[in-house]
Scaffold this motif. Sequence first.
Motif, PDB file in Angstrom:
ATOM      1  N   GLU A 129     -31.019  44.524  67.044  1.00  0.00           N
ATOM      2  CA  GLU A 129     -31.814  44.787  68.245  1.00  0.00           C
ATOM      3  C   GLU A 129     -31.579  43.727  69.315  1.00  0.00           C
ATOM      4  O   GLU A 129     -31.634  44.016  70.515  1.00  0.00           O
ATOM      5  N   ALA A 130     -31.300  42.499  68.877  1.00  0.00           N
ATOM      6  CA  ALA A 130     -31.036  41.419  69.830  1.00  0.00           C
ATOM      7  C   ALA A 130     -29.580  41.404  70.294  1.00  0.00           C
ATOM      8  O   ALA A 130     -29.236  40.691  71.237  1.00  0.00           O
ATOM      9  N   GLY A 131     -28.727  42.177  69.615  1.00  0.00           N
ATOM     10  CA  GLY A 131     -27.318  42.222  70.001  1.00  0.00           C
ATOM     11  C   GLY A 131     -26.515  41.023  69.548  1.00  0.00           C
ATOM     12  O   GLY A 131     -25.428  40.763  70.071  1.00  0.00           O
ATOM     13  N   GLU A 132     -27.015  40.279  68.558  1.00  0.00           N
ATOM     14  CA  GLU A 132     -26.298  39.110  68.048  1.00  0.00           C
ATOM     15  C   GLU A 132     -24.990  39.555  67.403  1.00  0.00           C
ATOM     16  O   GLU A 132     -24.959  40.483  66.596  1.00  0.00           O
ATOM     17  N   PRO A 167     -28.743  50.661  61.576  1.00  0.00           N
ATOM     18  CA  PRO A 167     -28.273  49.579  62.448  1.00  0.00           C
ATOM     19  C   PRO A 167     -27.071  49.999  63.293  1.00  0.00           C
ATOM     20  O   PRO A 167     -26.966  49.611  64.464  1.00  0.00           O
ATOM     21  N   LEU A 168     -26.176  50.813  62.720  1.00  0.00           N
ATOM     22  CA  LEU A 168     -25.005  51.260  63.479  1.00  0.00           C
ATOM     23  C   LEU A 168     -25.419  52.129  64.661  1.00  0.00           C
ATOM     24  O   LEU A 168     -24.892  51.976  65.773  1.00  0.00           O
ATOM     25  N   ILE A 169     -26.349  53.036  64.445  1.00  0.00           N
ATOM     26  CA  ILE A 169     -26.811  53.897  65.539  1.00  0.00           C
ATOM     27  C   ILE A 169     -27.441  53.064  66.651  1.00  0.00           C
ATOM     28  O   ILE A 169     -27.214  53.313  67.845  1.00  0.00           O
ATOM     29  N   VAL A 170     -28.215  52.051  66.273  1.00  0.00           N
ATOM     30  CA  VAL A 170     -28.834  51.176  67.277  1.00  0.00           C
ATOM     31  C   VAL A 170     -27.762  50.434  68.071  1.00  0.00           C
ATOM     32  O   VAL A 170     -27.836  50.332  69.303  1.00  0.00           O
ATOM     33  N   SER A 193     -25.982  52.846  70.381  1.00  0.00           N
ATOM     34  CA  SER A 193     -26.870  53.222  71.488  1.00  0.00           C
ATOM     35  C   SER A 193     -26.952  52.135  72.557  1.00  0.00           C
ATOM     36  O   SER A 193     -27.195  52.427  73.733  1.00  0.00           O
ATOM     37  N   SER A 194     -26.750  50.889  72.146  1.00  0.00           N
ATOM     38  CA  SER A 194     -26.807  49.784  73.106  1.00  0.00           C
ATOM     39  C   SER A 194     -25.435  49.456  73.690  1.00  0.00           C
ATOM     40  O   SER A 194     -25.316  48.580  74.550  1.00  0.00           O
ATOM     41  N   GLY A 195     -24.387  50.138  73.198  1.00  0.00           N
ATOM     42  CA  GLY A 195     -23.044  49.905  73.724  1.00  0.00           C
ATOM     43  C   GLY A 195     -22.425  48.596  73.286  1.00  0.00           C
ATOM     44  O   GLY A 195     -21.511  48.083  73.945  1.00  0.00           O
ATOM     45  N   ASN A 196     -22.875  48.064  72.167  1.00  0.00           N
ATOM     46  CA  ASN A 196     -22.384  46.769  71.691  1.00  0.00           C
ATOM     47  C   ASN A 196     -21.181  46.985  70.770  1.00  0.00           C
ATOM     48  O   ASN A 196     -21.314  47.076  69.550  1.00  0.00           O
ATOM     49  N   ARG A 197     -19.993  47.048  71.367  1.00  0.00           N
ATOM     50  CA  ARG A 197     -18.789  47.372  70.602  1.00  0.00           C
ATOM     51  C   ARG A 197     -18.488  46.341  69.512  1.00  0.00           C
ATOM     52  O   ARG A 197     -18.097  46.704  68.397  1.00  0.00           O
ATOM     53  N   VAL A 198     -18.655  45.066  69.827  1.00  0.00           N
ATOM     54  CA  VAL A 198     -18.356  44.019  68.846  1.00  0.00           C
ATOM     55  C   VAL A 198     -19.253  44.165  67.624  1.00  0.00           C
ATOM     56  O   VAL A 198     -18.797  44.087  66.475  1.00  0.00           O
ATOM     57  N   LEU A 199     -20.521  44.404  67.869  1.00  0.00           N
ATOM     58  CA  LEU A 199     -21.466  44.572  66.760  1.00  0.00           C
ATOM     59  C   LEU A 199     -21.162  45.844  65.979  1.00  0.00           C
ATOM     60  O   LEU A 199     -21.232  45.855  64.741  1.00  0.00           O
ATOM     61  N   ASP A 233     -16.013  55.016  75.906  1.00  0.00           N
ATOM     62  CA  ASP A 233     -14.695  55.314  75.340  1.00  0.00           C
ATOM     63  C   ASP A 233     -14.266  54.326  74.266  1.00  0.00           C
ATOM     64  O   ASP A 233     -13.652  54.713  73.262  1.00  0.00           O
ATOM     65  N   ASN A 234     -14.552  53.048  74.471  1.00  0.00           N
ATOM     66  CA  ASN A 234     -14.137  52.041  73.485  1.00  0.00           C
ATOM     67  C   ASN A 234     -14.804  52.274  72.136  1.00  0.00           C
ATOM     68  O   ASN A 234     -14.160  52.187  71.081  1.00  0.00           O
ATOM     69  N   ILE A 235     -16.094  52.564  72.156  1.00  0.00           N
ATOM     70  CA  ILE A 235     -16.809  52.809  70.903  1.00  0.00           C
ATOM     71  C   ILE A 235     -16.405  54.158  70.313  1.00  0.00           C
ATOM     72  O   ILE A 235     -16.288  54.293  69.086  1.00  0.00           O
ATOM     73  N   ILE A 236     -16.153  55.145  71.159  1.00  0.00           N
ATOM     74  CA  ILE A 236     -15.692  56.455  70.666  1.00  0.00           C
ATOM     75  C   ILE A 236     -14.400  56.292  69.878  1.00  0.00           C
ATOM     76  O   ILE A 236     -14.269  56.798  68.754  1.00  0.00           O
ATOM     77  N   ARG A 237     -13.442  55.571  70.457  1.00  0.00           N
ATOM     78  CA  ARG A 237     -12.161  55.370  69.766  1.00  0.00           C
ATOM     79  C   ARG A 237     -12.352  54.587  68.467  1.00  0.00           C
ATOM     80  O   ARG A 237     -11.722  54.896  67.446  1.00  0.00           O
ATOM     81  N   LEU A 238     -13.204  53.588  68.511  1.00  0.00           N
ATOM     82  CA  LEU A 238     -13.459  52.778  67.321  1.00  0.00           C
ATOM     83  C   LEU A 238     -14.063  53.629  66.205  1.00  0.00           C
ATOM     84  O   LEU A 238     -13.637  53.549  65.041  1.00  0.00           O
ATOM     85  N   LEU A 239     -15.026  54.457  66.545  1.00  0.00           N
ATOM     86  CA  LEU A 239     -15.654  55.323  65.548  1.00  0.00           C
ATOM     87  C   LEU A 239     -14.663  56.341  64.997  1.00  0.00           C
ATOM     88  O   LEU A 239     -14.599  56.569  63.778  1.00  0.00           O
TER      89      LEU A 239
END
Length: 212
Positions: free
Chosen positions: A128-131, A157-160, A163-169, A200-206
């Motif tokens: 939730e904090a995006g750490e 956790p993955l959906i969260v 949803s926040s667009g945190n690709r690294v996480l 797009d970045n997260i789409i490709r990663l998934l």
Amino acid sequence: MNRLNLLVITTLLLLLAACGEPDKPSIPLNLAVERDDINQIERHIIWGSDINQFNIDGETPLHVAVRQGSYIVVKLLTEKGADINMPDKQGITPVGRAILSGRAQIADYLIKQGAKQDPDDLLDLMVEAGEQDRDVIPLLIKRGANINHQDEQGKTPLIVAVSSGNRVLVKHLIENGADVNLPDNSGQRPLAIALERGDDNIIRLLERNGAQ
């Protein structure tokens, strides 16, 4: 009195003087912790200062040491009786602060010392904090966190993270076994959420990891 006896007495007096009370601390405890001043911290401990006192920001000395990543000070305060389960004014415990600060080694130490906080809750706090610290997730899994646990809405956790667009996480969660196709209670999967966001970045990663 001969010279030898005088020398012995003088030496004993010097030793007794050296064993007297240590100097009192000259700066507040929380400031000593901020500065990593071990000498001043030890003086506070010897003189009986309250090592669980809050500073003006509502943090205990242990919270400050954790936030700064000072393992030595964390260990010293813990060994001298600091309350490892006392929350700060924001309701964050020291181990929670370690997670939020990306201090995996300190978090592990506090858990070993008996920090009482559910590993799933700590994982949620992190997400939730995006750490993004890559060492925290495997630590929490090792300590019992279920990387695919779901909240009341069925969000993992993955959906969260998606949803926040945190690709690294998102990447770190997948690397540690997150189910890329586990839906929430409404039936939405991580990929559908990423498509809605146009990320797009997260789409490709998934998709590279088997998301449908």
